[in-house]
Scaffold this active site. Structure first.
Site, PDB file in Angstrom:
ATOM      1  CE  LYS A   1      41.321  36.311  43.980  1.00 57.48           C
ATOM      2  NZ  LYS A   1      41.703  36.758  45.137  1.00 57.48           N
TER       3      LYS A   1
ATOM      4  NE  ARG B   1      43.091  43.902  46.557  1.00 60.51           N
ATOM      5  CZ  ARG B   1      43.115  42.357  46.486  1.00 60.51           C
ATOM      6  NH1 ARG B   1      43.965  42.056  45.373  1.00 60.51           N
ATOM      7  NH2 ARG B   1      42.787  41.515  47.315  1.00 60.51           N
TER       8      ARG B   1
ATOM      9  CG  HIS C   1      44.271  40.134  50.850  1.00 58.68           C
ATOM     10  ND1 HIS C   1      44.172  38.762  51.160  1.00 58.68           N
ATOM     11  CD2 HIS C   1      44.891  40.399  49.750  1.00 58.68           C
ATOM     12  CE1 HIS C   1      44.887  38.233  50.074  1.00 58.68           C
ATOM     13  NE2 HIS C   1      45.044  39.195  49.149  1.00 58.68           N
TER      14      HIS C   1
ATOM     15  NE  ARG D   1      40.446  36.374  52.487  1.00 58.76           N
ATOM     16  CZ  ARG D   1      40.589  37.304  53.352  1.00 58.76           C
ATOM     17  NH1 ARG D   1      40.134  37.514  54.579  1.00 58.76           N
ATOM     18  NH2 ARG D   1      42.044  37.832  53.133  1.00 58.76           N
TER      19      ARG D   1
ATOM     20  CE1 TYR E   1      52.647  34.586  10.855  1.00 53.06           C
ATOM     21  CE2 TYR E   1      52.046  33.377  13.050  1.00 53.06           C
ATOM     22  CZ  TYR E   1      51.704  33.803  11.869  1.00 53.06           C
ATOM     23  OH  TYR E   1      50.486  33.520  11.544  1.00 53.06           O
TER      24      TYR E   1
ATOM     25  CB  CYS F   1      51.266  30.661  15.850  1.00 50.32           C
ATOM     26  SG  CYS F   1      52.578  30.234  14.950  1.00 50.32           S
ATOM     27  CG  MET F   2      45.723  33.516  17.735  1.00 50.07           C
ATOM     28  SD  MET F   2      44.375  34.140  16.696  1.00 50.07           S
ATOM     29  CE  MET F   2      45.016  35.825  16.514  1.00 50.07           C
ATOM     30  CG  ASP F   3      44.870  29.516  16.312  1.00 50.36           C
ATOM     31  OD1 ASP F   3      44.414  30.162  17.378  1.00 50.36           O
ATOM     32  OD2 ASP F   3      44.986  30.263  15.089  1.00 50.36           O
TER      33      ASP F   3
HETATM   34  C1  LIG Z   1      42.421  36.041  46.041  1.00 55.44           C
HETATM   35  C2  LIG Z   1      42.124  36.314  47.330  1.00 55.44           C
HETATM   36  C3  LIG Z   1      42.432  35.323  48.413  1.00 55.44           C
HETATM   37  C4  LIG Z   1      43.020  34.052  48.130  1.00 55.44           C
HETATM   38  O1  LIG Z   1      44.375  34.214  47.930  1.00 55.44           O
HETATM   39  P1  LIG Z   1      45.344  32.863  47.806  1.00 55.44           P
HETATM   40  O2  LIG Z   1      46.630  33.397  47.526  1.00 55.44           O
HETATM   41  O3  LIG Z   1      44.995  32.311  46.282  1.00 55.44           O
HETATM   42  O4  LIG Z   1      45.172  31.828  48.504  1.00 55.44           O
HETATM   43  C5  LIG Z   1      42.377  35.779  49.934  1.00 55.44           C
HETATM   44  N1  LIG Z   1      41.646  36.817  49.960  1.00 55.44           N
HETATM   45  C6  LIG Z   1      41.453  37.861  49.219  1.00 55.44           C
HETATM   46  C7  LIG Z   1      40.982  38.933  49.653  1.00 55.44           C
HETATM   47  C8  LIG Z   1      41.732  37.694  47.809  1.00 55.44           C
HETATM   48  O5  LIG Z   1      41.503  38.574  46.912  1.00 55.44           O
END
Ligand SMILES: *Cc1c(COP(=O)(O)O)cnc(C)c1O
Length: 368
Positions: free
Chosen positions: A34, A129, A158, A210, A249, A295-297
């Site tokens: 993601k 969530r 999760h 995951r 700045y 700064c910005m850049d």
């Molecule tokens: C982002 C996410 C992960 C990955 O988590 P990590 O800590 O980066 O391994 C797994 N499952 C869900 C639902 C997530 O949102």
């Protein structure tokens, strides 16, 4: 690339990391890509994780899933977050799996028609969530989707504290196990472990893990992973600043003695946030303080001696870990990575050499 500020991403190491993670957990591995693979580039990181044995790609939205398909990947893609039921036809067309996460979502999906949609039931075991908190509600939703012709492909949850709280993780797991048992269905994908749980949590129920952040070597428990990501810039100008002069700045830094100062073309628009003031970067064997406001850049750093313009500045990498940087900024490595803006050119290392530069804006405008 003309601006000397870049990120290096070693795809060989990402491949090694996923192979190692797969070996550790002994299950199928879902690579979580993601947010443009945590800012590291979804196309390139996907190549590396697929070569390293990833069994599924997970993303956060329909747009991200479509980008993965656009790259030509035909294997399983799961949207972990909340997809709009309006987009179910698009998900079916592109064979993208969705998370079913609430009674409202399921009602709307069934109403709109979801025959052929691949679904993973999302169970909320304590994160609060998205997901079903109640097994009866979960079961009702499951039956509705199944009867509507969805492909009931998976179930997942999760963990919120896999890095800190084993008790909480155990209790979340028990909740998940009871949900899986309540549905009593031969899901192809049963998954609950994020990166940290992948390393330490063992169960006989789930058949996939995951992994996101650990692809980049960051893990609370596993210290043998490699660090494939680094952020660099280079000194553009070197000058002497006299005792009593100020820098930047707001004139927030006053030289207490004559000193050498380097200007570096990286700033908060690159994701190098202003909170970095006073922190150190690595230059030519020395840790150099960021003097005055970022700064910005651009930013200014204190040099140990008169160095040459063109000298490389490491923001994080082999000498400054992104974990230490995150600690000093009171945040987490995820946020440091994700804040590195598209303006920063990504350089990719394959087979030990830089083999590609990518910068979406420069590519779009034909400069790169
Ligand atoms: C982002 C996410 C992960 C990955 O988590 P990590 O800590 O980066 O391994 C797994 N499952 C869900 C639902 C997530 O949102």
């Amino acid at each position: 690339m003309h601006r000397k500020t870049w990120m290096e991403i070693n795809l060989d190491m990402i491949g090694d990391n996923i192979r190692k993670l797969k070996e550790i957990c002994g299950k199928k591995v879902v690579a979580v890509l993601k947010a443009n693979a945590y800012g590291c580039g979804d196309r390139q990181v996907m190549q590396a994780v697929l070569a390293g044995g990833a069994d599924m790609i997970a993303v956060s939205s329909v747009d991200e899933a479509l980008m993965i398909r656009q790259e030509g990947y035909e294997g399983p893609v799961l949207i972990l977050g909340s997809a709009d039921p309006e987009d179910i036809p698009v998900m079916i067309e592109h064979d993208i799996s969705a998370a079913a996460f609430s009674a409202e979502w399921v009602q709307e999906a069934v109403l709109k028609g979801c025959r052929g949609l691949r679904v993973h039931m999302k169970v909320d075991t304590g994160m609060n969530r998205i997901g079903f908190k109640d097994n009866n509600e979960l079961k009702k939703a499951f039956v509705l989707l199944k009867d509507a012709g969805c492909v009931m492909e998976g179930i997942f949850t999760h963990f919120c504290c896999a890095d800190t709280d084993m008790e909480m993780t155990d209790s979340q797991y028990s909740r998940f196990a009871s949900a899986v048992k309540a549905l009593d269905y031969p899901f192809e994908w049963i998954h609950c472990d994020n990166s940290d749980a992948t390393v330490f949590f063992r169960d006989d129920l789930s058949n996939a893990c995951r992994v996101g952040i650990s692809l980049y070597g960051i893990s609370t428990y596993e210290k043998t992973l490699k660090y494939p990501v680094a952020l660099y810039s280079e000194i553009s100008m070197v000058k002497q600043v006299g005792k009593g002069e100020t820098i930047g700045y707001g004139a927030t830094y006053t030289a207490e003695e004559d000193m050498w100062v380097g200007t570096v073309p990286i700033g908060y628009a690159d994701g190098f946030i202003r909170a970095n003031q006073g922190r150190k970067v690595y230059v030519d064997g020395h840790l150099c303080e960021v003097c005055g406001r970022v700064c910005m850049d651009q930013m200014m750093i204190r040099l140990p001696e008169k160095l040459s313009p063109g000298t490389t500045v490491e923001i994080f990498g082999p000498h400054i870990s992104v974990e230490d940087m995150a600690d000093e900024l009171h945040t987490i490595p995820y946020e440091i990575f994700c804040l590195i803006s598209p303006r920063v050119t990504r350089k990719y290392i394959r087979h030990g050499v830089i083999s590609e530069e990518d910068n979406i804006r420069l590519v779009q405008t034909g400069i790169l």
